[in-house]
Write an enzyme that holds these catalytic residues in place. Structure first.
Site, PDB file in Angstrom:
ATOM      1  N   GLU A  47       0.869  -1.179   0.000  1.00 32.18           N
ATOM      2  CA  GLU A  47       0.000   0.000   0.000  1.00 32.18           C
ATOM      3  C   GLU A  47       0.900   1.222   0.000  1.00 32.18           C
ATOM      4  OE1 GLU A  47      -2.750   0.494   3.321  1.00 32.18           O
ATOM      5  OE2 GLU A  47      -3.855   1.944   2.116  1.00 32.18           O
ATOM      6  N   CYS A 248      -6.590   0.926   2.839  1.00 34.27           N
ATOM      7  CA  CYS A 248      -7.572   2.013   2.817  1.00 34.27           C
ATOM      8  C   CYS A 248      -7.458   2.884   1.574  1.00 34.27           C
ATOM      9  CB  CYS A 248      -7.411   2.879   4.060  1.00 34.27           C
ATOM     10  SG  CYS A 248      -7.806   2.019   5.571  1.00 34.27           S
ATOM     11  N   ASN A 385     -12.073  -3.302   0.496  1.00 35.68           N
ATOM     12  CA  ASN A 385     -11.055  -3.482   1.533  1.00 35.68           C
ATOM     13  C   ASN A 385     -11.665  -3.174   2.889  1.00 35.68           C
ATOM     14  OD1 ASN A 385      -8.298  -3.491   2.804  1.00 35.68           O
ATOM     15  ND2 ASN A 385      -8.890  -1.362   3.181  1.00 35.68           N
ATOM     16  N   GLU A 386     -11.522  -4.073   3.810  1.00 42.08           N
ATOM     17  CA  GLU A 386     -11.888  -3.814   5.210  1.00 42.08           C
ATOM     18  C   GLU A 386     -13.253  -3.151   5.361  1.00 42.08           C
ATOM     19  OE1 GLU A 386      -9.347  -1.357   7.941  1.00 42.08           O
ATOM     20  OE2 GLU A 386      -8.316  -3.253   8.214  1.00 42.08           O
TER      21      GLU A 386
END
Ligand code: AHR
Length: 662
Positions: A47, A248, A385-386
């Site tokens: 990331e 994120c 994501n998440e």
């Protein structure tokens, strides 16, 4: 014997007796070849956090090379003399450029100075490719002087290398020059200014855009390449899978700043800049000049995956912004209708075509034009994501449904959200099961106590239905957020559980991956670096020892002394490498005491050649830093065997890998 001597003797005898009592027999059933260890095991999670891409793996040395940072288009630059920023440049999606006009005096200068990413790191005798897009609007030839400088030099001259470029065209053109650095320096700067042949300021005009400086010696020599030492560190890990681009960053703080892969392909000059969501996530580590150039985009990512031998695993947005940062969920995300989600569905399907499509297909053609006519053979796609809750489940159903319809060959990965257990986690798993995703991405940045409680987390996981992708995890020790050996030993112990449960755990990636020592937002991280050096953390070596010794199949491995849940003790697992005819046992001692271990290879008559690799984490606070990168590294030695067994002592807080040939 006086009382003190007697007490001492007693203590020695007691210690001896306790250590004998703690003998642990590890029994490996070599004839019972178990589940295959997936090729995707022990991967990397990339990331662009901690300056992992721009300023890190991506080898570009100039910050804000296209003058697109906002609100100040000159962030990263010092302008001097007569400089104006205009926005009708040659690159539609990066329209800003600098207009340089002579300062009106032969000994006053007009130009720009770039600070790089926390300085520019240069190596002695290495070549650097400087390039600039430029034009002379009045058609009069203009010389540009390019210098690499040391602002803090005590020498006479700040510049230590200088080259001149003559801009002759009224139209925008790229000019290139190779600059050889005569010295090693970690915080140089680049200066470019109007100058005539007599070394005077002159009276010219010149427009400049996309000012770039790359080492020529990048990973595999690619022009828009990666920093060699950092890419090498990834290669050396033997990663099975490569998750990208986050995290994120996939979601963005708001949907406008989400990662949009279509902006990350094609000529680099025309890839639009994006605010990096990590610039302001933590006010206590605020970096207003953190942007994404997308120079390391999806083409470079697929190529790097191929070159380091990892399965690519892209993560795409599901029509949702970061749920942590947007508590008004109704307005933050795209409405949950097929129509509104269509662009997100297209992003998924088009990415699959970009990776795998025929070189004549719309997106496959772009890949081919970028230099890779052969497909990248993408097999996995994570969507979201998440994310958690109904907002996610409803959107995933629509997006994943459409992707499955178009590409049933692609394995879909959903997420159980940011929690490692609890209501949202359970609901997440239930929804993922119902939606029949192939894998579920679990995240756990947790303290030592959690790791001790979860050593056998996967032993009782349901073997049917979705498999586990431990997509982001790391042991975060209380009050000690740096990558110290004391936390890494718990990751090693926990990973025996990942290995043992190969039947259900198909992927695992420690996170985050990279961090610049001068610009991090999150720690611990797997690999630290400055502008010239790299430090592989102790956790890196834990990952590497698993990935380099992952074997092909699990073997049943039992301990005579089982460590109770939540307590320190011995943790072990075993695999066989069928191709190499090798048995590999991993043993971790999280206690502070030496333990004697008797390993028995049940089913073998005898064993030859045995080797032991030891990662000693007993110096609890110790870490590998860029100044001292080898403070804690694995040590290898050969060990003696007896028929089909091995007797050894594992030190307190040690992780050992024992490798035995038939
Ligand atoms: O790894 C850092 C962040 O942790 C990731 O971006 C996110 O997925 C998680 O919350």
């Amino acid at each position: 014997m006086n009382i003190r001597k007697f007490a001492l003797c007693l203590a020695v005898i007691l210690t001896f007796l306790t250590s004998v009592a703690q003998d642990n027999i590890i029994n490996i059933k070599t004839n019972k070849i178990g589940s295959p260890v997936q090729n995707t095991m022990y991967g990397i999670f990339f990331e662009d956090i901690n300056y992992a891409a721009d300023g890190g793996l991506y080898a570009e040395l100039i910050k804000n090379r296209s003058f697109e940072f906002v609100p100040d288009h000159l962030m990263g630059w010092q302008a001097f003399g007569n400089v104006t920023i205009f926005k009708d440049g040659p690159f539609e999606r990066n329209p800003h450029y600098a207009h340089l006009v002579s300062a009106g005096h032969s000994e006053r200068w007009t130009g720009l100075q770039n600070e790089g990413f926390f300085g520019i790191g240069l190596k002695k005798d290495a070549d650097y490719r400087f390039s600039v897009w430029a034009r002379v609007p009045d058609g009069k030839k203009q010389m540009l002087r390019v210098q690499l400088i040391d602002e803090y030099s005590k020498d006479n001259n700040q510049e230590f290398v200088q080259n001149d470029i003559t801009v002759s065209s009224k139209d925008w053109k790229q000019y290139t020059v190779i600059m050889k650095s005569p010295r090693t320096i970690d915080k140089a700067q680049l200066r470019i200014f109007l100058c005539n042949e007599n070394g005077k300021s002159g009276d010219g005009i010149c427009d400049v855009e996309h000012i770039s400086l790359f080492p020529t010696d990048t990973w595999k020599g690619h022009e828009n390449g990666m920093r060699k030492d950092l890419a090498q560190a990834l290669f050396d890990l033997h990663p099975g899978v490569f998750r990208f681009p986050g995290g994120c960053i996939v979601e963005g703080s708001e949907l406008e700043t989400r990662y949009q892969w279509k902006n990350s392909i094609g000529p680099v000059e025309n890839r639009p800049y994006n605010k990096n969501r990590w610039e302001s996530t933590f006010t206590y580590r605020y970096y207003p000049d953190y942007f994404q150039s997308y120079g390391l985009g999806f083409y470079e990512y697929f190529l790097l995956s191929e070159e380091i031998g990892a399965e690519p695993l892209p993560v795409l947005n599901v029509g949702m912004a970061c749920q942590f940062q947007n508590w008004n969920q109704e307005s933050a995300h795209v409405p949950c209708t097929l129509n509104d989600l269509q662009p997100y569905i297209d992003d998924c399907n088009d990415l699959i075509e970009f990776a795998n499509g025929d070189a004549k297909s719309t997106w496959g053609k772009i890949r081919a034009e970028m230099g890779h006519p052969e497909p990248f053979n993408l097999k996995f796609l994570a969507i979201g994501n998440e994310q958690w809750g109904k907002f996610y489940f409803d959107r995933l159903k629509i997006v994943a449904g459409a992707v499955r319809k178009a590409h049933p060959e692609i394995k879909i990965i959903g997420t159980s959200g940011p929690d490692s257990e609890g209501e949202n986690f359970d609901l997440g798993w239930e929804a993922m099961r119902n939606q029949k995703v192939d894998l579920v991405d679990e995240h756990f940045y947790r303290p030592i106590s959690w790791f001790l409680d979860n050593m056998s987390r996967y032993d009782n996981y349901n073997r049917k239905g979705p498999k586990v992708f431990a997509g982001e995890y790391a042991c975060h020790d209380k009050g000690k957020k740096w990558n110290h050996a004391g936390a890494s030993i718990y990751e090693a112990a926990f990973m025996t559980g990942l290995e043992r449960n190969a039947e259900v755990v198909h992927m695992a990636t420690y996170a985050p991956l990279f961090a610049h020592v001068d610009g991090w937002q999150w720690r611990p991280d797997l690999i630290w670096f400055d502008n010239l050096k790299v430090a592989k953390s102790v956790s890196y070596y834990v990952q590497a020892l698993y990935a380099q010794n992952k074997g092909t199949n699990v073997l049943p491995c039992s301990q005579s002394v089982i460590t109770p849940k939540g307590e320190d003790g011995i943790f072990s697992s075993a695999v066989i490498d069928v191709e190499k005819g090798e048995y590999i046992v991993k043993i971790v001692n999280t206690t502070t005491n030496n333990k004697s271990i008797f390993i028995k290879f049940d089913g073998l008559k005898s064993i030859s050649e045995a080797r032991q690799i030891t990662l000693d984490c007993s110096d609890y606070d110790k870490e590998n830093t860029v100044e001292s990168p080898y403070a804690v590294i694995p040590q290898e030695k050969s060990i003696t065997t007896e028929d089909n067994s091995i007797n050894l002592t594992i030190g307190g807080k040690q992780f050992i890998v024992v490798k035995v040939k038939k």
